[in-house]
Design a protein around this motif. Structure first.
Motif, PDB file in Angstrom:
ATOM      1  N   LEU A 134     -34.141  10.996  24.072  1.00 47.19           N
ATOM      2  CA  LEU A 134     -33.316  10.910  22.875  1.00 47.19           C
ATOM      3  C   LEU A 134     -33.678   9.692  22.042  1.00 47.19           C
ATOM      4  CD1 LEU A 134     -29.813  11.444  24.553  1.00 47.19           C
ATOM      5  CD2 LEU A 134     -31.276  13.216  23.545  1.00 47.19           C
ATOM      6  N   THR A 135     -33.545   9.825  20.737  1.00 49.72           N
ATOM      7  CA  THR A 135     -33.545   8.677  19.837  1.00 49.72           C
ATOM      8  C   THR A 135     -32.125   8.544  19.310  1.00 49.72           C
ATOM      9  OG1 THR A 135     -35.829   9.101  19.185  1.00 49.72           O
ATOM     10  CG2 THR A 135     -34.545   7.647  17.763  1.00 49.72           C
ATOM     11  N   LEU A 136     -31.597   7.313  19.342  1.00 51.73           N
ATOM     12  CA  LEU A 136     -30.188   7.087  19.024  1.00 51.73           C
ATOM     13  C   LEU A 136     -30.030   6.210  17.784  1.00 51.73           C
ATOM     14  CD1 LEU A 136     -28.853   6.345  22.628  1.00 51.73           C
ATOM     15  CD2 LEU A 136     -29.009   8.555  21.463  1.00 51.73           C
ATOM     16  N   SER A 137     -28.887   6.375  17.120  1.00 48.31           N
ATOM     17  CA  SER A 137     -28.550   5.575  15.939  1.00 48.31           C
ATOM     18  C   SER A 137     -27.093   5.149  16.032  1.00 48.31           C
ATOM     19  CB  SER A 137     -28.779   6.395  14.661  1.00 48.31           C
ATOM     20  OG  SER A 137     -28.249   5.724  13.528  1.00 48.31           O
ATOM     21  N   LEU A 138     -26.818   3.960  15.475  1.00 46.40           N
ATOM     22  CA  LEU A 138     -25.432   3.471  15.452  1.00 46.40           C
ATOM     23  C   LEU A 138     -24.568   4.226  14.450  1.00 46.40           C
ATOM     24  CD1 LEU A 138     -25.984  -0.380  15.752  1.00 46.40           C
ATOM     25  CD2 LEU A 138     -24.548   0.996  17.262  1.00 46.40           C
ATOM     26  N   GLU A 139     -25.191   4.909  13.490  1.00 45.13           N
ATOM     27  CA  GLU A 139     -24.422   5.611  12.473  1.00 45.13           C
ATOM     28  C   GLU A 139     -24.863   7.060  12.354  1.00 45.13           C
ATOM     29  OE1 GLU A 139     -25.272   4.361   8.407  1.00 45.13           O
ATOM     30  OE2 GLU A 139     -26.976   3.215   9.149  1.00 45.13           O
ATOM     31  N   ALA A 140     -23.948   7.878  11.845  1.00 47.01           N
ATOM     32  CA  ALA A 140     -24.260   9.277  11.604  1.00 47.01           C
ATOM     33  C   ALA A 140     -25.224   9.367  10.431  1.00 47.01           C
ATOM     34  CB  ALA A 140     -22.978  10.055  11.317  1.00 47.01           C
ATOM     35  N   LEU A 141     -26.353  10.009  10.641  1.00 44.93           N
ATOM     36  CA  LEU A 141     -27.367  10.106   9.594  1.00 44.93           C
ATOM     37  C   LEU A 141     -27.369  11.519   9.017  1.00 44.93           C
ATOM     38  CD1 LEU A 141     -30.327   8.156  11.264  1.00 44.93           C
ATOM     39  CD2 LEU A 141     -28.656   7.308   9.606  1.00 44.93           C
ATOM     40  N   MET A 142     -27.065  11.604   7.729  1.00 46.66           N
ATOM     41  CA  MET A 142     -27.120  12.867   7.021  1.00 46.66           C
ATOM     42  C   MET A 142     -28.431  12.907   6.242  1.00 46.66           C
ATOM     43  SD  MET A 142     -24.524  14.259   4.061  1.00 46.66           S
ATOM     44  CE  MET A 142     -24.941  15.677   3.035  1.00 46.66           C
ATOM     45  N   ASP A 143     -29.116  14.031   6.293  1.00 48.54           N
ATOM     46  CA  ASP A 143     -30.378  14.159   5.563  1.00 48.54           C
ATOM     47  C   ASP A 143     -30.068  14.375   4.082  1.00 48.54           C
ATOM     48  OD1 ASP A 143     -32.997  14.355   4.874  1.00 48.54           O
ATOM     49  OD2 ASP A 143     -33.323  16.343   5.742  1.00 48.54           O
ATOM     50  N   GLU A 144     -29.782  13.262   3.394  1.00 49.63           N
ATOM     51  CA  GLU A 144     -29.377  13.332   1.996  1.00 49.63           C
ATOM     52  C   GLU A 144     -30.578  13.701   1.117  1.00 49.63           C
ATOM     53  OE1 GLU A 144     -27.632   9.552   1.188  1.00 49.63           O
ATOM     54  OE2 GLU A 144     -25.821   9.978   2.343  1.00 49.63           O
ATOM     55  N   GLN A 145     -30.362  14.661   0.226  1.00 47.52           N
ATOM     56  CA  GLN A 145     -31.420  15.119  -0.675  1.00 47.52           C
ATOM     57  C   GLN A 145     -30.971  14.967  -2.115  1.00 47.52           C
ATOM     58  OE1 GLN A 145     -34.485  16.242   0.209  1.00 47.52           O
ATOM     59  NE2 GLN A 145     -34.116  16.037   2.404  1.00 47.52           N
ATOM     60  N   GLU A 146     -31.949  14.778  -3.012  1.00 48.92           N
ATOM     61  CA  GLU A 146     -31.641  14.633  -4.434  1.00 48.92           C
ATOM     62  C   GLU A 146     -32.647  15.468  -5.234  1.00 48.92           C
ATOM     63  OE1 GLU A 146     -30.724  11.089  -7.714  1.00 48.92           O
ATOM     64  OE2 GLU A 146     -31.398  10.566  -5.698  1.00 48.92           O
ATOM     65  N   ALA A 147     -32.722  16.753  -4.886  1.00 41.15           N
ATOM     66  CA  ALA A 147     -33.636  17.651  -5.575  1.00 41.15           C
ATOM     67  C   ALA A 147     -32.997  18.174  -6.852  1.00 41.15           C
ATOM     68  CB  ALA A 147     -34.030  18.805  -4.673  1.00 41.15           C
ATOM     69  N   GLY A 148     -33.831  18.706  -7.743  1.00 41.48           N
ATOM     70  CA  GLY A 148     -33.305  19.273  -8.987  1.00 41.48           C
ATOM     71  C   GLY A 148     -32.877  18.214  -9.978  1.00 41.48           C
ATOM     72  N   SER A 149     -32.136  18.661 -10.993  1.00 42.14           N
ATOM     73  CA  SER A 149     -31.682  17.749 -12.048  1.00 42.14           C
ATOM     74  C   SER A 149     -30.326  18.182 -12.549  1.00 42.14           C
ATOM     75  CB  SER A 149     -32.681  17.728 -13.214  1.00 42.14           C
ATOM     76  OG  SER A 149     -32.812  19.034 -13.762  1.00 42.14           O
TER      77      SER A 149
END
Length: 333
Positions: free
Chosen positions: A314-329
């Motif tokens: 496993l790879t662990l993180s202290l925070e919840a990581l959301m795959d934030e996207q900024e596609a389009g306009s």
């Protein structure tokens, strides 16, 4: 080969099907927070000489179902195959339907629609089954020009998250797409040395840090600079330059760059195998040598069955990581 409790059934495009579990020298089931498609890799034994050895259906375009007892863990398609002339196995990689979210794109205009409604409509159009889709109730407008379905969906949920303050994750349960609201798992697995934790490794690095963002206009004039002054003083200036017109909110983007590119701490663990240890879930970790204690989010997982041994990395993180996207306009007024 001995793989208690799990099985793989593969089916060729012509309908030939078989349980190939006992033919496999190894099985690997894995996922990552930035990739909506989980993968299943397996290596069945083959022989052109031994007539008693059953044939494993491994043709490209076929399917692979991965089961734990009576629970379907993954319904996938075999899309990669490798054969070595010196080897007695065929290495196959199958992908769940998340791959088709990334391999299909669309020119699409969204006008005051919720992410959940858009997700349901897109999946209906492309023949993807849906399960539970997190309800945001946030109407969003956006224009997408040749953007893949995954980026469209995650961009919509990213925009909604700015208003709801929640984070969302996309995953497949069997053949069905789900979007879930991220939260602390109700029953986080506890990882401890002497019990189920085999190895814990921590790594800290400032080599890839960005501690300053300079924002320029289209005439090459500096508009403003945002920085982490403490990090600049400690590690030296590491600046990224951006063009303001490339972003809807350049100041917000600059803050995001600083937040996501600070001091990097990587925590990896090797444990006894557990099917509940998958990306998006949480664990409680206690490791006295490295001094790592607390609850962590799983951001990648690799489950391996080989020679009768089942382990999970496993790879662990202290925070919840959301795959934030900024596609389009944004639509022009």
């Amino acid at each position: 080969m001995e793989f208690p409790y799990v099985k793989i059934r593969t089916t060729d495009p012509d309908g030939t099907t078989a349980n190939i579990t006992q033919l496999c020298q190894s099985i690997t089931w894995s996922g990552d927070w930035r990739n909506c498609a989980r993968t299943l890799s397996f290596s069945p034994v083959v022989s052109g000489v031994d007539k008693n050895l059953p044939r494993a259906p491994t043709e490209l375009g076929g399917s692979a179902q991965f089961w734990h007892d009576s629970e379907l863990l993954m319904d996938a398609y075999s899309l990669e195959r490798t054969r070595d002339s010196l080897s007695h196995t065929i290495d196959v990689t199958a992908y769940d339907r998340g791959l088709y979210l990334k391999r299909n794109s669309k020119i699409f205009r969204v006008t005051e629609q919720t992410p959940e409604a858009v997700t349901a409509a897109l999946c209906g159009e492309f023949g993807i089954q849906t399960g539970s889709l997190a309800a945001t109730g946030v109407p969003v407008s956006r224009n997408f020009l040749g953007v893949n379905l995954y980026k469209i969906i995650m961009t919509m949920y990213t925009m909604a998250a700015d208003q709801t303050g929640k984070k969302y994750r996309l995953r497949f349960q069997g053949a069905k797409l789900e979007v879930v609201e991220m939260g602390i798992s109700e029953s986080s697995i506890r990882l401890m040395p002497g019990s189920n934790l085999l190895v814990c490794t921590t790594k800290e690095s400032a080599a890839q840090m960005t501690n300053s963002v300079a924002i320029y206009d289209d005439a090459y004039n500096l508009i403003q600079t945002q920085e982490d002054s403490e990090a600049v003083g400690l590690y030296g200036l590491m600046q990224e330059a951006i063009r303001a017109s490339a972003y809807d909110d350049p100041a917000a983007h600059a803050k995001q760059v600083l937040a996501e590119n600070g001091l990097q701490t990587d925590i990896t663990v090797q444990t006894l195998g557990n099917l509940k240890l998958i990306t998006g879930n949480t664990v409680a970790l206690q490791e006295p040598v490295t001094g790592v204690y607390g609850k962590f989010w799983i951001v990648s997982d690799t489950h391996t069955w080989q020679r009768g041994v089942y382990q999970t990395k496993l790879t662990l993180s202290l925070e919840a990581l959301m795959d934030e996207q900024e596609a389009g306009s944004l639509p022009k007024e």
